[in-house]
Write an enzyme that holds these catalytic residues in place. Structure first.
Site, PDB file in Angstrom:
ATOM      1  N   PHE A  26       0.821  -1.215   0.000  1.00  0.00           N
ATOM      2  CA  PHE A  26       0.000   0.000   0.000  1.00  0.00           C
ATOM      3  C   PHE A  26       0.855   1.265   0.000  1.00  0.00           C
ATOM      4  CE2 PHE A  26      -3.439  -2.848   1.209  1.00  0.00           C
ATOM      5  CZ  PHE A  26      -4.497  -2.298   0.502  1.00  0.00           C
ATOM      6  N   HIS A  27       2.011   1.242   0.640  1.00  0.00           N
ATOM      7  CA  HIS A  27       2.911   2.403   0.560  1.00  0.00           C
ATOM      8  C   HIS A  27       3.387   2.622  -0.876  1.00  0.00           C
ATOM      9  CE1 HIS A  27       3.082   2.323   4.969  1.00  0.00           C
ATOM     10  NE2 HIS A  27       3.679   3.494   4.902  1.00  0.00           N
ATOM     11  N   GLU A  28       3.675   1.530  -1.556  1.00  0.00           N
ATOM     12  CA  GLU A  28       4.112   1.654  -2.949  1.00  0.00           C
ATOM     13  C   GLU A  28       2.987   2.177  -3.830  1.00  0.00           C
ATOM     14  OE1 GLU A  28       6.576   1.794  -6.091  1.00  0.00           O
ATOM     15  OE2 GLU A  28       7.151   1.325  -4.026  1.00  0.00           O
TER      16      GLU A  28
END
Length: 532
Positions: free
Chosen positions: A455-457
């Site tokens: 999700f950060h990516e």
């Protein structure tokens, strides 16, 4: 020492203490309004005694002081102090008063040269055993003054070098109109929760079987992610607007997963109670699909669905206005730091993996301070101000949106405390389901970090149109840091070594490095697109 310890001196000193204690006990009884301590001043006998004593004290002031200083006739002088007014006149100006707890005993009688000065085992205030039992307010004030002085110099240096970089189009400009597809995409996201509600209604009335219900929820959740990603990749929009849309998309996806998983579990519990399973007294097994509960959940400051939440009794309108003012101020401060400090630094830097090592270290260290300020302002604005404002407007009771993550001694503690809504979602819908499936605890932790890294990516790589997985690698790098800091914490008890490692990798190395990597990759992508 021989003189002070002689029998005559000790006898004389004990007599003086006895006399002084007697006179001072009379004085204390008089001040505490004891009825029989002092006779009525209105009687003639009492008036005569007071006048006689007052006249005697007026004529013997200088001689008494000399006698006390020389040590002669001390008993006579002590007797003259039996009068209250004369005693106040003698020591009212601070003469002979003790600064210790026994303020009634004169200093000359209590602090003799023969009294021991060292009476117990004590630690230095900054020693490891006593440092956390002391107040460090003065050092805290010194740190604030040093920060103000250092940052004032940096502000003046930046203004002298670059001038004021904030322009009229700082917030909005004509280029913002090209981001209208992202805005419309954000407005259309509620269709996915509406679809999930319809699926749950059909499942409640048993119109569709359980495998079809789960398949439809999976399709809805995948579509809620792919639709914004497609819009962002098709439009050449600003990175900031893309990040905002992806954050909103991830929030909707997490809520949809929680909604589907919780309803599935409530259906299973309802079936088990229908078959005669025992009920627990503190569990609600009622299964009811309500559009009102879903609508409240989608706007509430939580990621974990439940049919009811702790609620407050009223809305504090004045408090909300004050928090909104703070939100505007700190948001403007973030924008100012980004435009005035971070942009000039990254524009005059080289790619950290391609240039000189010393230059890369210098740029990372120079960028670490403003990026840390921006991150702290972001945390304060979102987790403290915005979530509390939203909770107050919705009368949402549980406002533990974060814990004291700044005191985390390990990286694992930090990830458990800094973002409580995501942490509760991970524990509820990933970690414990993995444990119930027989997956080891260490593997479950790796799975949790893998989902967080993905999700950060998505939130950074998609808006930047770059898929080099810098954010993914940075989050997965936390796993060995968790192992390292846990080892150090177990080996060195009651230390902050893990906390220092966390701050170093997070603020000094991690964030500035990520900013430089993504900035130069974005600039290279734009230059290659223009050259083509």
């Amino acid at each position: 020492m021989a003189i002070s310890n002689s029998p005559e001196n000790l006898d004389q000193q004990s007599n003086i203490h006895q006399e002084s204690d007697r006179t001072f006990s009379v004085r204390r009884r008089h001040n505490s309004n004891v009825v029989n301590a002092v006779p009525d001043s209105s009687s003639p006998e009492t008036v005569t005694k007071h006048s006689a004593v007052d006249s005697a004290t007026e004529t013997s002031s200088d001689e008494d002081r000399k006698r006390i200083g020389n040590g002669d006739d001390r008993k006579e002088v002590a007797n003259s102090f039996s009068n209250e007014e004369a005693y106040k006149e003698r020591i009212g100006t601070g003469e002979g008063r003790s600064p210790g707890p026994k303020a009634d005993v004169p200093v000359r009688f209590s602090y003799r040269a023969s009294v021991p000065a060292h009476r117990g085992v004590k630690e230095s205030p900054l020693s490891s055993d006593a440092i956390f039992r002391q107040s460090h307010a003065g050092l805290f004030n010194l740190c604030i003054l040093v920060l103000v002085a250092v940052n004032s110099r940096l502000i003046i240096e930046n203004l002298m070098k670059y001038g004021l970089l904030i322009r009229a189009g700082f917030w909005f400009s004509s280029k913002s109109l090209r981001d209208w597809p992202l805005f419309m995409c954000g407005l259309s996201l509620p269709i996915f929760p509406l679809g999930a509600f319809m699926v749950e209604k059909l499942a409640q009335h048993k119109f569709i079987p359980e495998p079809v219900v789960m398949s439809l929820h999976v399709l809805i959740s995948i579509a809620s992610i792919l639709y914004p990603v497609f819009v962002i990749l098709r439009c050449d929009s600003a990175v900031l607007f893309g990040i905002a849309l992806m954050l909103l998309t991830c929030i909707v996806w997490l809520k949809l997963v929680s909604y589907a998983h919780t309803n599935y579990d409530m259906r299973a519990l309802a079936k088990s109670t229908d078959k005669g399973a025992s009920k627990s007294s503190n569990m609600d097994y009622s299964y009811d699909v309500s559009f009102r509960s879903l609508a409240y959940f989608m706007v509430a400051p939580t990621l974990c669905y439940q049919t009811s939440y702790p609620r407050t009794t009223c809305i504090r309108k004045g408090w909300v206005i004050r928090q909104l003012v703070k939100l505007v101020i700190f948001t403007g401060l973030m924008g100012f730091i980004i435009e005035q400090y971070i942009n000039p630094i990254v524009q005059h830097s080289q790619h950290p993996l391609k240039g000189s090592l010393l230059e890369a270290i210098e740029r990372v260290l120079k960028l670490s301070v403003p990026t840390l300020y921006v991150w702290l302002c972001m945390f304060y604005c979102f987790f403290h101000l915005w979530l509390n404002i939203l909770a107050e407007l919705l009368q949402f009771g549980d406002r533990e949106f974060y814990k004291d993550w700044w005191n985390a001694k390990t990286v694992e503690e930090y990830w458990r405390m800094w973002n409580m809504p995501v942490h509760k979602w991970m524990v509820r819908h990933i970690y414990f389901p993995c444990l119930r499936c027989g997956i080891p605890r260490e593997v479950a932790i790796v799975i949790v970090f893998f989902v967080s890294a993905a999700f950060h990516e998505l939130c950074i790589g998609v808006p930047c149109h770059i898929f080099k997985f810098w954010a993914f690698i940075g989050i997965m790098f936390q796993v060995p840091l968790v192992i390292l800091t846990n080892y150090l914490q177990n080996k060195f008890r009651n230390t902050m070594v893990g906390n220092m490692i966390f701050w170093f990798f997070f603020s000094i190395l991690g964030q500035p490095m990520s900013v430089l990597l993504y900035y130069h990759d974005v600039m290279n992508r734009k230059e290659n697109g223009v050259s083509r």
